[in-house]
Design an enzyme around this catalytic site. Sequence first.
Site, PDB file in Angstrom:
ATOM      1  CD  GLU A 138      37.960  36.544  44.600  1.00  0.00           C
ATOM      2  OE1 GLU A 138      37.233  37.549  44.638  1.00  0.00           O
ATOM      3  OE2 GLU A 138      37.577  35.414  44.966  1.00  0.00           O
TER       4      GLU A 138
ATOM      5  CG  HIS B 231      31.160  38.248  40.506  1.00  0.00           C
ATOM      6  ND1 HIS B 231      32.425  38.005  40.016  1.00  0.00           N
ATOM      7  CD2 HIS B 231      31.081  37.581  41.681  1.00  0.00           C
ATOM      8  CE1 HIS B 231      33.076  37.223  40.851  1.00  0.00           C
ATOM      9  NE2 HIS B 231      32.291  36.956  41.863  1.00  0.00           N
TER      10      HIS B 231
END
Length: 563
Positions: A258, A332
């Site tokens: 990420e 999320h």
Amino acid sequence: MRIGKGRVAVTFRDKVIYQIYPKSFQDSDGNGVGDLRGIIERIPHLVNLGVGMVWISPFFVSPQHDNGYDIADYLNVDPSMGTMEDVEKLISQLRDHNIGVMFDMVFNHTSTSHEWFQRALAGERRYRDYYIIRPPHPDGGLPNNWESKFGGAAWAPFGDSGEYYLHLFDPTQADLDWRNPEVRREMADVVNFWIAKGVTGFRFDVVNLIGKLPELASSAEGVDPRVMYTDGPDVIPYLRELNSSSYGRLPDPVTVGEMSSTSIERCVAYTNPDAGVLDMVFSFIHLKIDYLDGNKWALAPYVPADLKRVLNEWAEGMEEGGGWNALFLNNHDQPRALDRFGDPEALRVESATMLATMIHLLRGTPFIYMGEEIGMTDPEYTSIDDYVDIESLNAYQALLEADVDPEKAFAIVHARSRDNGRTPMQWDGGKNAGFTEGTPWLAPTNQERINVADELATGRIFQHYRDLIALRKHRRAISHGSYRIWDADHEGVYAYLRRQDDSEILVLCNLTGEATSIPIPHRFLGGEILIDNYPGSGTVIVPDLSLAPYQALALHQGVKNDD
């Protein structure tokens, strides 16, 4: 295919990966919080969908200040999530269906409840050196001008020592000092622990923040402090070392990093196969196109041409440098893409399937976030009290303190909150959406009209995802082929070509709720329609092809002459 006994062979370009936020997927014991046994109960859903790997967000021991991304013990399961036996059973049962497992490694920081931080507070020098602790600035203020991504200063008092520790996120999430070789060995040990349990995939949270320079210098006036700690020169050496001491020893690992506030150039460097670092990256530039002046908590209109432009820039740039993208619109940390880039009311099915087509047929590895495959939307909350996300609550207070009208402040949070993607998976139309028999930790709101049971019985979003997954498995032009944009100046249609050897596919995605048309390369006339999100529409391939609102088509060339 299997490699040896019980080991799934994974080729990251061929797979589609499904993300589960365990707290919200399925509750097995009625306490209102999802858990590992709940995931086990729902394995048939994953098998039916056809995914090749499951990414499970953190379930490790955590005080849950940041919903599990504040880890207090990397090697044990939080009691609210289950037991180590549950983890082992989950891995084994997924493997029985040729589904690999990816775990979330939050290595930039630990919870301040972690034994390491507590021992540092108690005065143990070894563990103090695990963290980034500094004296006040010579002027008596904080060590530098860095800001927390959750709002406020990025420094908090280190006990009563008079010094400060760095936290780029919540004050309960203390940044680790990766310059310390002991920290790097600890991280490798964590990865190897889970490899021994059968895990073959790893997602590294905000991993491009681990390479902070020792000076920890403030940014110049008017310069965003993030440039001082993002994509530092040591990130690649640290990850290369982690690779060689852990996941790089696997025959076919899958790794994704990420990347916070990054660039194409840096992501090419992380994912080019010659780098020996990562398979692919999550970048978020395409999910900031509706931020006003780059500010998440300021709303700007969505312009379809902007989404097309950014996706194309990354597709071209990553291919040119030999890098690889993780393809996604939902996770999320994001509100539901359907609300941002589609029409969740009048054309929910059409816009959901169009967005899926656009992402799945690009060059890269697609990720599906739970609920996306049934067209879940943002919750219909009416009060700030409905939210629990710390970032959202902090942002709401900051907006009020900036004299933003409370109604407007709520509208901003309602559009941007991470909780929008964290509401429970909607399995049926009952009171708690089939998620729990207790009181859900976060309330569902529209499950009576959007749920798995109804979708499987009468819907077509789930089947469209299955068809896209099957296409990737059987068409190497999708999984391995080159990318080239088509009709780059068209403001409403994102069209691109995928090619591998003599196989060529043209993907056409109408990003708008209006009918439009686009010229078609001559070589596709008389070709095959591989997928159409308007099934039974009778689409005929003509030189100037009409597309319905949010229509998406993939065409296989019928003749091989050049245009």
